[in-house]
Design a protein around this motif. Structure first.
Motif, PDB file in Angstrom:
ATOM      1  N   SER A 287       9.400  -4.120  -1.640  1.00 50.05           N
ATOM      2  CA  SER A 287      10.122  -3.732  -0.427  1.00 50.05           C
ATOM      3  C   SER A 287      11.625  -3.659  -0.665  1.00 50.05           C
ATOM      4  N   ASP A 288      12.247  -2.611  -0.155  1.00 51.30           N
ATOM      5  CA  ASP A 288      13.704  -2.472  -0.181  1.00 51.30           C
ATOM      6  C   ASP A 288      14.237  -2.372   1.241  1.00 51.30           C
ATOM      7  N   ALA A 289      13.473  -2.962   2.184  1.00 52.26           N
ATOM      8  CA  ALA A 289      13.804  -2.772   3.595  1.00 52.26           C
ATOM      9  C   ALA A 289      14.580  -3.935   4.197  1.00 52.26           C
ATOM     10  N   LEU A 321      19.430 -10.437  -0.454  1.00 49.01           N
ATOM     11  CA  LEU A 321      18.856  -9.429  -1.341  1.00 49.01           C
ATOM     12  C   LEU A 321      17.516  -8.967  -0.783  1.00 49.01           C
ATOM     13  N   THR A 322      17.198  -7.692  -0.967  1.00 50.25           N
ATOM     14  CA  THR A 322      15.833  -7.239  -0.710  1.00 50.25           C
ATOM     15  C   THR A 322      14.963  -7.702  -1.874  1.00 50.25           C
ATOM     16  N   ALA A 324      13.216  -5.816  -3.804  1.00 49.27           N
ATOM     17  CA  ALA A 324      13.488  -4.909  -4.916  1.00 49.27           C
ATOM     18  C   ALA A 324      14.786  -5.285  -5.617  1.00 49.27           C
ATOM     19  N   GLU A 325      15.818  -5.648  -4.839  1.00 49.03           N
ATOM     20  CA  GLU A 325      17.081  -6.078  -5.444  1.00 49.03           C
ATOM     21  C   GLU A 325      16.911  -7.386  -6.199  1.00 49.03           C
ATOM     22  N   LEU A 326      16.082  -8.291  -5.674  1.00 46.57           N
ATOM     23  CA  LEU A 326      15.835  -9.555  -6.368  1.00 46.57           C
ATOM     24  C   LEU A 326      15.274  -9.306  -7.756  1.00 46.57           C
ATOM     25  N   ALA A 327      14.304  -8.410  -7.870  1.00 45.72           N
ATOM     26  CA  ALA A 327      13.734  -8.083  -9.177  1.00 45.72           C
ATOM     27  C   ALA A 327      14.802  -7.517 -10.099  1.00 45.72           C
ATOM     28  N   ASP A 328      15.678  -6.667  -9.564  1.00 49.86           N
ATOM     29  CA  ASP A 328      16.728  -6.055 -10.364  1.00 49.86           C
ATOM     30  C   ASP A 328      17.728  -7.097 -10.852  1.00 49.86           C
ATOM     31  N   VAL A 329      18.123  -8.019  -9.977  1.00 49.48           N
ATOM     32  CA  VAL A 329      19.073  -9.066 -10.366  1.00 49.48           C
ATOM     33  C   VAL A 329      18.462  -9.985 -11.412  1.00 49.48           C
ATOM     34  N   MET A 330      17.194 -10.342 -11.259  1.00 45.20           N
ATOM     35  CA  MET A 330      16.545 -11.196 -12.253  1.00 45.20           C
ATOM     36  C   MET A 330      16.494 -10.503 -13.610  1.00 45.20           C
TER      37      MET A 330
END
Length: 383
Positions: A287-289, A321-322, A324-330
């Motif tokens: 989710s990016d919502a 963070l969304t 999707a953003e959490l996955a990107d930051v990790m």
């Protein structure tokens, strides 16, 4: 859309040998977000990781009190949990976590049915049985743990549908041990495999087994502490009908274990949540919502390293963070695999200051104070 590259706020601090605390600022879609990070060298013989929990499954405490009580130098909150029961008037929330849990190599509980878990919707292909943990080989990894259990009676063997769980599959029999605690077991018979808010079952039965024999029975699930060497079997629908056939004094044997789908190495500890990053790639359908305060754990260096992250809940960084953003930051911070833990008011990252005897909360909890939680990941040092 991914988050902008994370910028280090300072040079970081060594908490203990093999354990480092760092802070980063992230330009997320919703605004600036600060994340607090622990980098742990799992392969360092002076470092140990284990589950933090209050001593029983159906209980809660703050991460800082759990860490100090266990002697941990750092830690974060863990799994999503049964926090409320507004759909079932008169039924108390147990506070128990949704997914499997292993502490000090001992299986504490299994996973509730997917539809009965609390927290955000699971990404496609994931399950309430998903865990992150560290094995006896000192490697961190993502895995999936499935309950394998049997109730052996004179009339035949019954499959075990649950172990110390706040929700049992429809038509099943669940086992509750001293590890459950004193919370009522009524919640285990509420909801269905497809609807957490469905009414509680009207067809239930409970049998208490002590010393390998049935010692009592009841038409409704009870509560109160369960003694060592005692197992309480709770059945709903078809499971209740099977338990009604047991008589006082009959021999009953209950066996159970958690079976890993990916690793043959026994787990030292494991905690539930859901994957967001595997082999350096975000899971499809994240989710990016909705941006929120979140907690996550990441695996790097082939399982020799573990990264623990909590978003800051202070007003200046509350954009969050969304998923999707959490996955990107990790991924940006070096994780090959990453796992979302409970967030919002539950998010807490704690660590000792150099020379201190107790931990301090490094992120600002979103509710202003720490929320009691059922479990967490504890970082221990032998130095």
């Amino acid at each position: 859309m991914g988050a902008a590259p994370a910028a280090a706020v300072d040079g970081g601090t060594r908490v203990a040998p093999g354990v480092r605390y760092e802070r980063f600022d992230v330009a997320a879609v919703g605004g600036p977000t600060r994340v607090h990070v622990l980098r742990i060298d799992v392969s360092d013989p002076r470092v140990r990781l284990d589950l933090l929990y209050p001593g029983t499954v159906a209980a809660r405490a703050t991460v800082s009190s759990l860490a100090d009580g266990a002697g941990a130098v750092a830690g974060v909150n863990g799994d999503f949990f049964n926090i409320t029961e507004v759909q079932h008037p008169g039924v108390e929330a147990t506070g128990a976590s949704s997914g499997p849990a292993i502490a000090a190599g001992r299986a504490l509980k299994g996973a509730v049915p997917d539809a009965q878990r609390f927290g955000p919707a699971l990404p496609p292909g994931t399950s309430a049985r998903d865990v992150i943990g560290v094995g006896d080989d000192r490697r961190a990894r993502l895995d999936r743990l499935t309950l394998d259990g049997t109730v052996r009676t004179p009339g035949g063997a019954l499959p075990l549908g649950g172990l110390n769980q706040y929700a049992l599959p429809e038509g099943s029999v669940g086992a509750f041990t001293s590890a459950w605690g004193g919370a009522s077991r009524v919640r285990a018979t509420c909801g269905t495999d497809t609807d957490r808010a469905a009414p509680c079952s009207t067809d239930t039965y409970e049998v208490t087994v002590r010393g390998g024999r049935v010692v009592s029975a009841s038409g409704t699930p009870g509560g109160g502490p369960i003694g060592a060497g005692t197992t309480v079997l709770v059945g709903r629908e078809a499971g209740a009908q099977r338990l009604r056939k047991l008589s006082e004094g009959e021999p009953v044997r209950v066996g159970h274990r958690l079976v890993a789908s990916a690793s043959r190495v026994p787990y030292r500890f494991a905690v539930g949540g859901y994957p967001v990053l595997v082999d350096g790639r975000p899971l499809p359908g994240l989710s990016d919502a909705t941006a929120a305060v979140r907690t996550a754990a990441g695996v790097f260096r082939g399982g020799r390293g573990l990264l623990l992250l909590a978003v800051d809940g202070a007003p200046a960084y509350r954009s969050g963070l969304t998923v999707a953003e959490l996955a990107d930051v990790m991924r940006q911070l070096g994780s090959a695999d990453a796992f979302s833990l409970d967030g919002g008011g539950s998010s807490a990252l704690v660590a000792r200051e150099p020379g201190a005897a107790r931990v301090t909360v490094r992120n600002h909890p979103a509710d202003g104070t720490e929320r009691p939680v059922p479990n967490g990941i504890g970082v221990f040092s032998t130095t």
